[in-house]
Design an enzyme around this catalytic site. Structure first.
Site, PDB file in Angstrom:
ATOM      1  N   ASP A   7     -90.416  32.627   2.557  1.00 21.73           N
ATOM      2  CA  ASP A   7     -90.806  32.059   3.850  1.00 21.73           C
ATOM      3  C   ASP A   7     -89.904  30.853   4.093  1.00 21.73           C
ATOM      4  OD1 ASP A   7     -93.156  32.101   6.000  1.00 21.73           O
ATOM      5  OD2 ASP A   7     -92.626  30.002   5.558  1.00 21.73           O
ATOM      6  N   ASN A  40     -86.639  26.639  15.875  1.00 20.06           N
ATOM      7  CA  ASN A  40     -86.738  27.290  17.182  1.00 20.06           C
ATOM      8  C   ASN A  40     -87.008  26.270  18.285  1.00 20.06           C
ATOM      9  OD1 ASN A  40     -86.177  29.913  16.433  1.00 20.06           O
ATOM     10  ND2 ASN A  40     -88.318  30.386  15.946  1.00 20.06           N
ATOM     11  N   HIS A  98     -84.235  29.690  20.334  1.00 18.08           N
ATOM     12  CA  HIS A  98     -84.447  30.946  19.591  1.00 18.08           C
ATOM     13  C   HIS A  98     -83.138  31.622  19.204  1.00 18.08           C
ATOM     14  CE1 HIS A  98     -88.819  31.211  19.841  1.00 18.08           C
ATOM     15  NE2 HIS A  98     -88.728  30.658  21.077  1.00 18.08           N
ATOM     16  N   ASP A 109     -82.513  32.900  15.554  1.00 19.14           N
ATOM     17  CA  ASP A 109     -82.138  34.281  15.193  1.00 19.14           C
ATOM     18  C   ASP A 109     -80.901  34.290  14.287  1.00 19.14           C
ATOM     19  OD1 ASP A 109     -84.242  35.158  16.685  1.00 19.14           O
ATOM     20  OD2 ASP A 109     -83.028  35.778  18.420  1.00 19.14           O
ATOM     21  N   GLU A 111     -90.424  34.712  10.086  1.00 19.66           N
ATOM     22  CA  GLU A 111     -89.525  34.180   9.078  1.00 19.66           C
ATOM     23  C   GLU A 111     -89.929  34.604   7.668  1.00 19.66           C
ATOM     24  OE1 GLU A 111     -92.596  30.929   9.936  1.00 19.66           O
ATOM     25  OE2 GLU A 111     -91.520  32.507  11.001  1.00 19.66           O
TER      26      GLU A 111
END
Length: 652
Positions: free
Chosen positions: A530, A538, A543, A547, A573
């Site tokens: 994680d 973000n 975003h 990404d 994530e």
């Protein structure tokens, strides 16, 4: 044994030397061929006997001298202790009892010559040998007092002389025995072999001169007698064969007249001088006797065939299965095959067969082959014919040339394996998979002339072409189909953002690995990742940057893990990696390596390099756990890692 009296100039009266010089004599050839190996063997035997005899004589002398030196040393020690010089000289005088002993010397303990007797090394006698013994006095307390050294001198010269005399005598005796044996053997051989052979040779010459079978008057129970008996029996057999020959001539005539094929003889002018009944039937005559004078040239339906036959016979002297059309007496025609040979006088011996049915059948077969060829060449599908023995391509249709980019000549000089770019292992797996799936086709990867690789489906089956067993293959280009299937499979199993497996594919593949690990008792571990504070990435950078972080992190994890491991994005994530054949300690090392990799290597983005850490939970397979149980425990480890301040690794 019986025979004619011995001639005056025969073997008894003729000297042995004269017979040996006669190269035609069997006895001479026998002795000459025997003497060389016999003398060689005798020489080797004499040399071996002489060597061992001489060695034994020398060893005997050496042993005698050793014993003499030992006995004299035990006598001299007391005499030397009491300084009895005259007695020591007298003791050394015992040397004269052995012809091999030449002299002796006694030295003090300091190496000074004390007494010398006879010949010593100072006399420079060739081949002089010496035996040395210590002279000492044994004390009552067990010790000893060294008083000097005894040296005894001797030679092998007398033994060599005695050996040469003995060896010469033995050699003369053996050679005398051999000469006696050879003389007896020569006389016996002449009486038992040469004499009957001369009688046999005389009878053979007489038969050749007069032409009358001449028997040999000789009887014996040995091999020569059997040969002469066989000669006489052969003469009786030849007489019987002459009678059989006449009977064979009658049988030959019967076979000639009743043979199922036509047999005939034609002279240089083309006139049939002899023919059997089969020829008469084929040409429409009741019999050859009633046919009269027949000119074979008048029965050719096409004069050009007659000229072609004449040209072949002129150049080759014979013809085999020459096919032409002949005309019968009634004007009807038939196909015939002629075989035969041209004689030196221009005549011809031939065999004639009616092959009308065979020609018509061949024409029908050619029409069928033409139909099949048209179907093969005009078909739009790619078609190949190849030999299963060596995989060589035998025939191709135009569609195959167009598909592969080769000419027909190029393709037929290749093998089917040169078109296939799959390895032998891949081909074997495909054959096995096709059998398991009960498919009637095989999936291959073929290469075109320009190097382009195309996915094809090959339908293959056996076909008989004359006496040959070939395989035909119909090839369908399914490259686009495979591309679409791969795209659909990737969309169904891969995460579109990171390229890792998606959640569905992860669970499907992990179930198989968990079942295999439980079945064979192999270790298995699961890692859950994680990214720490990913929501802030973000929110802060957008975003698109988030990404990019996910993509780079996933690529680095996949590069670090093994190909056999299963790496997937579970959502957001969160990532997971199933490590096959991996224990708890190895899994912890892999997790720590990935954690340090994320911490040490910033991720380049449009907003600048970002460092994103990861928290990792570890769970090892225990007992009969399922994938869900394993994932649940790994999630607990991940939770503990976050509670411990993130950027850490925890085992559940």
């Amino acid at each position: 044994m019986s025979g004619r009296p011995e001639p005056k100039d025969g073997s008894v009266g003729t000297p042995l030397l004269a017979r040996l010089l006669d190269t035609k004599s069997v006895v001479a050839k026998f002795l000459i061929r025997l003497l060389a190996p016999l003398l060689t063997c005798i020489l080797i035997l004499l040399l071996a006997i002489g060597h061992f005899t001489r060695t034994d004589m020398m060893d005997g002398i050496d042993n005698d001298v050793e014993a003499f030196a030992s006995s004299i040393s035990r006598v001299v020690d007391g005499l030397m202790w009491n300084l009895q010089t005259e007695e020591m000289v007298s003791a050394l005088g015992a040397i004269s009892a052995n012809s091999a002993l030449l002299g002796a010397e006694i030295f003090t303990e300091k190496g000074k010559l004390f007494i010398s007797y006879g010949i010593t090394p100072e006399d420079r006698i060739p081949g002089l040998l010496t035996v040395t013994r210590d002279i000492y006095r044994r004390l009552p307390d067990g010790g000893r007092v060294e008083m000097g050294t005894l040296k005894v001198h001797y030679t092998h010269a007398f033994a060599d002389k005695e050996f040469r005399s003995l060896f010469a005598m033995q050699t003369m005796m053996i050679l005398g025995v051999i000469a006696t044996i050879l003389s007896i053997a020569s006389f016996t051989f002449n009486r038992t072999v040469s004499r009957p052979l001369r009688k046999l040779l005389t009878a053979i010459h007489e038969t050749g001169r007069t032409g009358a079978w001449t028997r040999v008057d000789w009887e014996s129970d040995d091999e020569i007698g059997e040969v002469i008996h066989a000669h006489n029996a052969m003469l009786d057999l030849l007489g019987a064969k002459e009678e059989d020959l006449a009977e064979s001539e009658r049988r030959y005539r019967h076979l000639f007249d009743n043979a199922l094929v036509g047999i005939y003889h034609v002279d240089a002018d083309g006139i049939v001088t002899e023919a059997n009944q089969t020829v008469a039937q084929l040409m429409g005559y009741s019999s050859m006797e009633r046919a009269g004078r027949i000119n074979a040239r008048n029965h050719y339906a096409r004069p050009k065939d007659m000229e072609r036959l004449r040209a072949i016979l002129t150049s080759q002297g014979e013809v085999f299965r020459f096919r032409t059309r002949l005309r019968r007496v009634d004007g009807s025609e038939f196909w015939a095959e002629l075989s035969g040979r041209l004689n030196a006088d221009g005549s011809f011996n031939g065999i004639l067969q009616d092959v009308t049915d065979l020609v018509e059948a061949r024409h029908a077969l050619e029409e069928r082959d033409e139909l099949h060829r048209a179907f093969f060449e005009e078909n739009k599908a790619v078609m190949l014919l190849h030999d299963p023995v060596d995989s060589s391509i035998q025939f191709v249709n135009p569609a195959a040339c167009q598909f592969y980019g080769y000419t027909a000549e190029e393709l037929t000089s290749m093998t089917i394996r040169q078109l296939d770019c799959m390895t032998d292992e891949e081909i074997y797996r495909e054959l096995k998979l096709a059998a398991e799936e009960h498919r009637g086709y095989f999936k291959h990867l073929h290469t075109q002339k320009d190097g382009t690789r195309r996915h094809v489906e090959v339908f293959t089956g056996p076909i008989s072409l004359g006496n040959r067993q070939l395989y035909y293959s119909i090839v369908h280009d399914v490259t686009e189909k495979r591309r679409l299937e791969a795209k659909l499979e990737r969309m169904a199993t891969r995460d579109q953002l990171t390229g890792a497996y998606n959640r569905h594919a992860f669970f499907q593949m992990s179930r198989r690995e968990v079942e295999r690990a439980r079945r064979f008792g192999h270790p298995l571990a699961l890692l859950m990742f994680d990214l720490d504070h990913f929501k802030q990435v973000n929110d802060t950078y957008g975003h698109a940057t988030g990404d990019e972080v996910l993509r780079v992190f996933a690529l680095r994890c996949r590069a670090d893990l093994r190909q056999s491991d299963i790496f997937a994005r579970l959502g957001g994530e969160e990532f997971a990696a199933l490590l096959v054949e991996t224990g708890a300690e190895q899994a912890e090392e892999a997790a720590e390596r990935i954690r340090q990799l994320a911490l040490a290597q910033p991720i380049p983005t449009e907003s600048g390099p970002l460092i994103v850490t990861a928290s990792i939970g570890i769970a090892s397979l225990d007992g009969e756990e399922s994938v869900a149980d394993l994932l649940k425990r790994a999630d607990m480890g991940l939770y503990e890692a976050k509670q411990a301040g993130r950027n850490t690794v925890r085992k559940a």
